[in-house]
Design an enzyme around this catalytic site. Structure first.
Site, PDB file in Angstrom:
ATOM      1  N   GLU A 230      23.847 -13.092 -13.464  1.00  0.00           N
ATOM      2  CA  GLU A 230      24.092 -12.360 -14.708  1.00  0.00           C
ATOM      3  C   GLU A 230      23.267 -11.094 -14.688  1.00  0.00           C
ATOM      4  OE1 GLU A 230      23.486 -12.378 -19.525  1.00  0.00           O
ATOM      5  OE2 GLU A 230      21.892 -12.886 -18.142  1.00  0.00           O
TER       6      GLU A 230
ATOM      7  N   ASP B  92      20.330 -16.507 -14.881  1.00  0.00           N
ATOM      8  CA  ASP B  92      20.170 -15.778 -16.144  1.00  0.00           C
ATOM      9  C   ASP B  92      19.296 -14.533 -15.986  1.00  0.00           C
ATOM     10  OD1 ASP B  92      20.415 -15.983 -19.202  1.00  0.00           O
ATOM     11  OD2 ASP B  92      18.244 -15.814 -18.954  1.00  0.00           O
TER      12      ASP B  92
HETATM   13  C1  NOJ Z   1      21.126 -14.025 -21.215  1.00  0.00           C
HETATM   14  C2  NOJ Z   1      21.762 -15.160 -21.933  1.00  0.00           C
HETATM   15  O1  NOJ Z   1      23.138 -15.131 -21.697  1.00  0.00           O
HETATM   16  C3  NOJ Z   1      21.413 -15.020 -23.399  1.00  0.00           C
HETATM   17  O2  NOJ Z   1      22.148 -15.898 -24.195  1.00  0.00           O
HETATM   18  C4  NOJ Z   1      19.935 -15.231 -23.526  1.00  0.00           C
HETATM   19  O3  NOJ Z   1      19.554 -15.009 -24.867  1.00  0.00           O
HETATM   20  C5  NOJ Z   1      19.145 -14.279 -22.626  1.00  0.00           C
HETATM   21  N1  NOJ Z   1      19.704 -14.177 -21.294  1.00  0.00           N
HETATM   22  C6  NOJ Z   1      17.737 -14.729 -22.476  1.00  0.00           C
HETATM   23  O4  NOJ Z   1      17.680 -15.872 -21.669  1.00  0.00           O
END
Ligand code: NOJ
Ligand code: MG
Length: 566
Positions: free
Chosen positions: A297, A225
């Site tokens: 991500e 993430d």
């Molecule tokens: C990316 C995640 O996909 C999202 O849903 C989240 O709010 C943020 N990162 C913070 O972790």
């Protein structure tokens, strides 16, 4: 003969192609599928999805041809950001079930031959995490576990101010004053998501320990993430520099107000990706089993993502997620689609890397809303016809759309619309839950768009999706590492053609009409092809033949897959 070679040969026999590549690892041609656990299947009637529910539905993933599923966070959490605020990285949140439920899910997944990938959220924890509490109290070893600072004194007013002008991704200052510790702490996201301090080696140790914990429980990899946000630039004297204005947003509380040169894509991030991959490689050496993967991500330029792959000596993340196709709109022409593919593919070729194509996720409007309901199948065709891994967000295979939601006590997030319950059947709560209510509303369209109904309709999104997964396993689709086995072009402004071939006896032409007009194409090839797969707008049937040296007609929004066999 090595086991790997033997497996490769077996794979070649299974797909039945003379020239099927044997150098493809499982993730390189994977159909990945994202589950948002709160919304997939509720097993206990509380209106929130859970692990037992997922376990019950794993056979569905198998049915539609999925290789691996990645689960959004299932760990202990106050759910301020629905699990992206973790209070215990090694516990299952009770809303999702127990560790025993998790283990049972792993057993079932292994039995079905499905791989499980977990969400790994290293950038921050919940403020309710024990580590944060210890850091607040400056407990031994935890003092610098998060990013703390005294702030600055305003020379004119004499008031204390945050250390820098940084704005959080969700808006407002990235710095919040903590009464107990009498210092500011940094949070790139919510106030309840304090950023961990990755320049502290002990933080990195703790995170490796988290990876090890879940690897020991049998997972096949992680989706990482918020990668670009992991590091922030800090001056040698411990101060933080203001970020310059972006110039294109005038709201000082908006994330886009600033140009994030000190809080995004810091060089240390790349090293960290290598460190984590090293850890996975070592784990595999010691414990065997399949390659463990890392999906990153990162909403970053392709050059930055390319660095995540590795640097020639060290390996990095195999699948830095490619979000380019998520930026297409209902107006995007085939030529624009080609531009998006080019942006990514050119780097893949030069770096000899495997591509990946993300359809959507829990942070983005569904395809039906982004591009229009009639384009859902088109995007599914494109991502699965392109070489590499495809990443489908649950429900996109049946053409789910965003739902208009209202704030409730449970949730008031502008992303709720794309997180509504999976639509399984034309029954109460769409088969998602037997309870009296669901945490987000079920789409009013569920009687038309659901798994059970679409199973029985020949050209439904679901049937098209399944057909695409079968194609992905055919020999022509497996030779994607050779540039001569694959090409794509806009043959008109609105028609995209993707060619996949084993350069021997099998060739596919995938034709997608992005436009709302009939397209006439003369003399596309000098061979006779067979219609293999058609979408709802097609006037043709699978099994029909077409001589491409003559005229081909494509209806508005029609996508077809044609095959030539020697
Ligand atoms: C990316 C995640 O996909 C999202 O849903 C989240 O709010 C943020 N990162 C913070 O972790
Ligand atoms: Mg950070």
């Amino acid at each position: 003969m090595s086991a790997r070679l033997l497996l490769g040969l077996l794979a070649a026999l299974v797909v039945g192609g003379a020239a099927a590549s044997t150098d493809i690892d499982w993730w390189e041609n994977a159909a990945l599928y994202q589950i948002y656990p709160r919304s997939f299947q509720d097993s206990d009637g509380d209106g929130v999805g859970d692990l037992k529910g997922i376990t019950q539905r794993l056979s569905y993933l198998k049915e539609i041809g999925i290789t691996a599923t990645w689960l959004s966070p299932i760990f202990k959490s106050p759910m301020s950001d629905f699990g992206y605020d973790i209070s215990d990285f090694k516990e299952i949140d009770e809303i999702f079930g127990t560790m025993a439920d998790f283990d049972a899910m792993m057993v079932e997944a292994k039995a079905l031959g499905l791989k499980i990938i977990l969400d790994f959220v290293p950038n921050h924890s919940s403020d309710e995490c024990e580590w944060f509490q210890k850091s607040v109290n400056r407990e031994d070893g935890y003092d610098d576990f998060y990013v703390w600072h005294d702030g600055k004194l305003n020379a004119e007013t004499g008031e204390r101010e945050p250390p820098s002008n940084w704005v959080s991704v969700f808006g407002g200052s990235q710095w919040t004053w903590h009464e107990t510790r009498q210092q500011y702490f940094l949070h790139q996201f919510q106030v309840k998501q304090p950023d961990l301090n990755f320049s502290n080696p002990m933080v990195r140790e703790h995170m490796l320990d988290v990876l090890g914990f879940w690897l020991d429980r049998g997972v096949d990899g992680f989706r990482i993430d918020a990668v670009p946000h992991i590091y922030e630039h800090r001056n040698a004297d411990g101060s933080y520099r203001d970020e310059p204005l972006s110039g294109w947003n005038s709201d000082p509380n908006s994330y886009d107000y600033l140009d994030h040169i000190y809080t995004k894509d810091q060089p240390e991030t790349v090293e960290l990706m290598y460190e984590w991959r090293d850890y996975l490689l070592k784990y595999q050496q010691e414990h065997g089993g399949p390659t463990r993967v890392l999906l990153a991500e990162a909403y970053s330029p392709v050059e930055t993502l390319a660095a995540y792959f590795g640097n020639g000596t060290r390996l990095g993340t195999q699948l830095p997620m490619n979000f380019q196709l998520m930026y297409l709109s209902g107006y995007s022409t085939a030529r624009e689609v080609v531009g998006s593919i080019d942006y990514w593919m050119e780097t893949m070729w030069t770096q000899h890397q495997t591509a990946n194509w993300v359809v959507g996720n829990h942070d983005t409007q569904r395809v039906a809303n982004r591009m229009g309901a009639h384009k859902v199948d088109l995007l599914n065709v494109i991502v699965n016809a392109l070489p590499g891994a495809s990443v489908t967000y649950y429900g996109e295979e049946i053409g789910m759309s965003n739902v208009e939601t209202e704030c409730t006590e449970i949730s008031c997030d502008d992303r709720d619309g794309e997180r509504t319950p999976m639509q399984w059947a034309p029954v109460s709560n769409a088969g998602f839950s037997t309870g009296p209510s669901t945490w987000l509303p079920v789409s009013p369209d569920f009687e038309r768009y659901n798994v059970q109904t679409e199973r029985g309709v020949a050209r439904s999104s679901l049937q098209v999706f399944k057909g695409l997964q079968q194609l992905k396993q055919s020999s022509a689709f497996l030779s994607f590492k050779k540039k001569n086995g694959f090409s794509y072009e806009a043959i008109t402004e609105q028609v995209l053609q993707i060619v996949r071939t084993n350069n021997l006896n099998e060739e596919y032409r995938i034709l997608v009409n992005m436009g709302n007009g009939i397209e006439i194409i003369d003399g596309l090839a000098d061979k006779v092809f067979e219609y293999i797969l058609v979408t709802a707008y097609s006037l043709h049937r699978p099994g029909e033949m077409i001589d491409l040296s003559r005229r081909l007609l494509l209806m508005p929004y029609e996508a077809i897959v044609l095959r030539w066999l020697a």
